[in-house]
Scaffold this active site. Structure first.
Site, PDB file in Angstrom:
ATOM      1  N   GLU A  64       0.956  -1.239  -0.056  1.00 19.72           N
ATOM      2  CA  GLU A  64      -0.012   0.079  -0.054  1.00 19.72           C
ATOM      3  C   GLU A  64       0.935   1.112   0.012  1.00 19.72           C
ATOM      4  O   GLU A  64       1.915   1.168   0.463  1.00 19.72           O
ATOM      5  CB  GLU A  64      -0.938   0.032   1.239  1.00 19.72           C
ATOM      6  N   ASN A  79      -6.552   1.477   2.787  1.00 18.80           N
ATOM      7  CA  ASN A  79      -7.406   2.759   3.039  1.00 18.80           C
ATOM      8  C   ASN A  79      -7.008   4.052   2.072  1.00 18.80           C
ATOM      9  O   ASN A  79      -7.561   4.674   1.632  1.00 18.80           O
ATOM     10  CB  ASN A  79      -7.382   3.321   4.355  1.00 18.80           C
ATOM     11  N   ASN A 124     -12.010  -0.678  -1.381  1.00 20.31           N
ATOM     12  CA  ASN A 124     -11.485  -1.455  -0.043  1.00 20.31           C
ATOM     13  C   ASN A 124     -12.347  -1.181   1.073  1.00 20.31           C
ATOM     14  O   ASN A 124     -12.637   0.222   1.290  1.00 20.31           O
ATOM     15  CB  ASN A 124     -10.176  -0.639  -0.033  1.00 20.31           C
ATOM     16  N   GLU A 125     -12.559  -2.044   1.526  1.00 18.47           N
ATOM     17  CA  GLU A 125     -13.237  -2.011   3.156  1.00 18.47           C
ATOM     18  C   GLU A 125     -14.332  -0.627   3.054  1.00 18.47           C
ATOM     19  O   GLU A 125     -14.473  -0.256   3.852  1.00 18.47           O
ATOM     20  CB  GLU A 125     -12.212  -1.680   4.165  1.00 18.47           C
ATOM     21  N   TYR A 140      -7.278  -9.204  11.260  1.00 17.74           N
ATOM     22  CA  TYR A 140      -5.916  -8.820  11.825  1.00 17.74           C
ATOM     23  C   TYR A 140      -6.027  -9.426  13.255  1.00 17.74           C
ATOM     24  O   TYR A 140      -7.054  -9.333  13.936  1.00 17.74           O
ATOM     25  CB  TYR A 140      -5.373  -7.422  11.922  1.00 17.74           C
ATOM     26  N   GLU A 191      -6.606  -9.354   2.982  1.00 18.72           N
ATOM     27  CA  GLU A 191      -5.579  -8.771   3.959  1.00 18.72           C
ATOM     28  C   GLU A 191      -5.768  -9.514   5.290  1.00 18.72           C
ATOM     29  O   GLU A 191      -6.785  -9.654   5.715  1.00 18.72           O
ATOM     30  CB  GLU A 191      -6.213  -7.361   4.362  1.00 18.72           C
ATOM     31  N   GLN A 193       1.345  -6.522   5.291  1.00 19.11           N
ATOM     32  CA  GLN A 193       1.729  -6.266   3.777  1.00 19.11           C
ATOM     33  C   GLN A 193       2.850  -6.975   3.761  1.00 19.11           C
ATOM     34  O   GLN A 193       3.421  -7.827   4.479  1.00 19.11           O
ATOM     35  CB  GLN A 193       1.664  -4.683   3.928  1.00 19.11           C
TER      36      GLN A 193
HETATM   37  O1  AHR Z   1      -3.258  -2.839   5.792  1.00 19.32           O
HETATM   38  C1  AHR Z   1      -3.445  -1.781   6.601  1.00 19.32           C
HETATM   39  C2  AHR Z   1      -4.975  -1.292   6.380  1.00 19.32           C
HETATM   40  O2  AHR Z   1      -5.435  -2.269   7.125  1.00 19.32           O
HETATM   41  C3  AHR Z   1      -5.455  -1.146   5.401  1.00 19.32           C
HETATM   42  O3  AHR Z   1      -5.012  -0.101   4.685  1.00 19.32           O
HETATM   43  C4  AHR Z   1      -6.747  -1.401   5.298  1.00 19.32           C
HETATM   44  O4  AHR Z   1      -7.560  -1.876   4.378  1.00 19.32           O
HETATM   45  C5  AHR Z   1      -6.922  -1.955   6.492  1.00 19.32           C
HETATM   46  O5  AHR Z   1      -7.821  -1.584   7.522  1.00 19.32           O
END
Ligand code: AHR
Length: 497
Positions: free
Chosen positions: A26, A71, A171-172, A243, A291, A348
């Site tokens: 990113e 993001n 994205n999201e 995550y 992700e 990432q």
């Molecule tokens: O990977 C970090 C962030 O996590 C990304 O920008 C977003 O898509 C997610 O919330």
């Protein structure tokens, strides 16, 4: 502690799509600037990309890399990143509150990805932009020539189209933090119309509809049900993001988090299949877990960063040994769901919550999580087999019946190789594992790789690689039965050929 399993070549889950070993770059923090790109660095190539970092990525053998966000995507004007570098604007980057210089953009990234041997999973901004910007971008990247945008690409020095196959529709978009956040109906409508237009430009593409940002989102799984009601027939995948962190220092509970991930996958499959039946569709939607990782170590440091700087050290998690165990379990979760999870991106790749770290202008090194990722990518290609497992279990704060033995098995028919991946989740006891592999006649153990450490909190730095694998695992194969010792809290790769 004892566990048993049977591995038989007849128990096939599915062919593993190698794209589950994907990753993500990113435009944020030092992922691009100071990470993959550092023109002043002694190891920089003629375009300014670091060769030492490329080499580390090649060791991971990453088949696909998602780009440019995240993001960041939801406020990005892709046009800022193409054409003469000196003319590119500096912008306030609102998602991460930094300054984006646009020294790297689509063309440079495509060239770099080719160099590291990866496809690109491109994303279109459905936050501040929409159908028009998406159709222009895909005409720019994928159309051969003879039109405004394709000729502009050629003028910019890229004669041949990039032929980008895989595209994320935003994205999201379920997240209130997202620039241009949408309701599920708003998103579904916009994603559908964008998908239609993009396919008019290039019918050969694959598209990913945005799913939930995590299984704990209040709108999960309603978001999937409602948005897919719009997009189902127009897309090929639905995305998932997740995550984990060990915030309260409860490692037994933390190592069980992959079960939550599995349940998330299960629920998304159920929801997608519900829409399939509702629509009387013949198409089955697959999953792109685009992700995933551990992310929590850097949360406090990030709160102290000053806004509006260029490439600040954002999300620079320093991973410890126990994180590598959970990452191993997350990878095995994908393998066991190989029938429906066709793409996944460790988020990432460099510096930002990443397996690879760099000093801007200086050294690069491997974090602890680099190793399970590399092992799975190296040896986890082929057919995922369903092992029949009998293992002792434990209860943790948020989970019951957590198997001490976490495992996945991949059979590579071509190479006549079988790889047993395993984590022993027990924090103080070794696990004696017996594996019946009688259907693989004549096979021997060629290697038993182990990642272990006395200290669950041990980390790797530029100066010292405290956590690294060795190949002195204790195991033997006699009469079709593997006997292996899995030391307490450890990751194993037992390779048979
Ligand atoms: O990977 C970090 C962030 O996590 C990304 O920008 C977003 O898509 C997610 O919330």
């Amino acid at each position: 502690l004892k566990a048993k399993m049977i591995v038989d070549k007849a128990f096939k889950i599915s062919e593993v799509d190698e794209r589950i070993y994907g990753s993500f770059i990113e435009h944020m923090g030092r992922a691009v600037y100071g990470g993959i790109y550092d023109p002043e660095h002694p190891a920089a190539d003629e375009m300014g990309f670091r060769n030492d970092v490329k080499e580390l990525i090649q060791q991971l053998n990453v088949p696909i890399i998602r780009y440019p966000g995240g993001n960041f995507l939801s406020g990005y004007n892709w046009e800022d990143g193409v054409g003469p570098v000196e003319d590119r604007p500096r912008r306030l980057e609102l998602a991460w509150r930094t300054i984006e210089t646009n020294q790297v953009g689509t063309n440079e990234f495509m060239k770099w990805a080719k160099d590291v041997g990866s496809e690109v999973m491109m994303a279109v901004n459905l936050g501040t932009r929409g159908i028009d910007a998406a159709r222009n971008l895909i005409e720019y990247t994928n159309h051969p020539g003879g039109t405004y945008w394709s000729e502009l690409r050629r003028k910019h020095g890229y004669e041949q189209p990039h032929k980008i196959k895989t595209w994320c529709l935003g994205n999201e978009m379920d997240g209130p933090w997202q620039i241009g956040h949408k309701t599920m109906d708003e998103y579904g409508r916009l994603a559908l119309e964008t998908a239609r237009v993009m396919r008019l430009v290039d019918p050969s593409i694959e598209l990913v509809s945005c799913g939930s940002s995590s299984s704990s989102m209040p709108t999960f799984p309603e978001w999937e049900a409602v948005s897919l009601e719009h997009t189902y027939e127009a897309v090929d995948y639905v995305s998932l993001h997740q995550y984990f962190g060990n915030h309260d220092g409860d490692t037994s509970n933390y190592l069980a988090r992959s079960m939550e991930m599995d349940y998330f996958i299960h629920t998304v499959i159920s929801t997608a299949d519900y829409i399939k039946s509702k629509k009387r569709s013949k198409k089955t939607l697959n999953l792109s877990f685009d992700e995933w990782n551990v992310w929590y170590h850097s949360n406090e440091a990030d709160k102290k960063l000053e806004p509006w700087t260029i490439a600040p050290p954002q999300l620079e998690d320093v991973y410890n040994f126990e994180d590598a165990l959970l990452v191993g379990s997350m990878l095995m979760t994908f393998l066991r769901r190989a029938d429906r999870v066709k793409m996944a991106c460790m988020a990432q790749l460099v510096n930002v919550i990443a397996p690879i770290m760099t000093e801007t202008g200086g050294r690069s090194w491997k974090q602890t999580i680099f190793y399970p990722y590399m092992h799975a990518s190296q040896y986890g290609r082929g057919i995922s087999l369903k092992p029949v497992v009998s293992t002792p279990k434990y209860d943790a704060k948020d989970f019951t019946d957590v198997p001490y033995l976490d495992t996945a098995v991949v059979y590579n028919e071509e190479e006549e190789a079988v790889t047993i991946f395993a984590v022993n989740r027990h924090l103080s006891e070794a696990l004696n594992l017996t594996v019946d592999v009688r259907s693989f006649e004549g096979y021997r153990i060629v290697e038993h790789i182990v990642l272990e450490h006395d200290n669950l909190k041990a980390v790797n730095t530029a100066d010292e690689e405290a956590v690294r694998p060795h190949s002195n695992g204790v195991s033997q194969l006699n009469d079709g039965i593997v006997e292996a010792q899995l030391s307490r809290a450890s990751w194993h790769v037992i390779r048979l050929k």
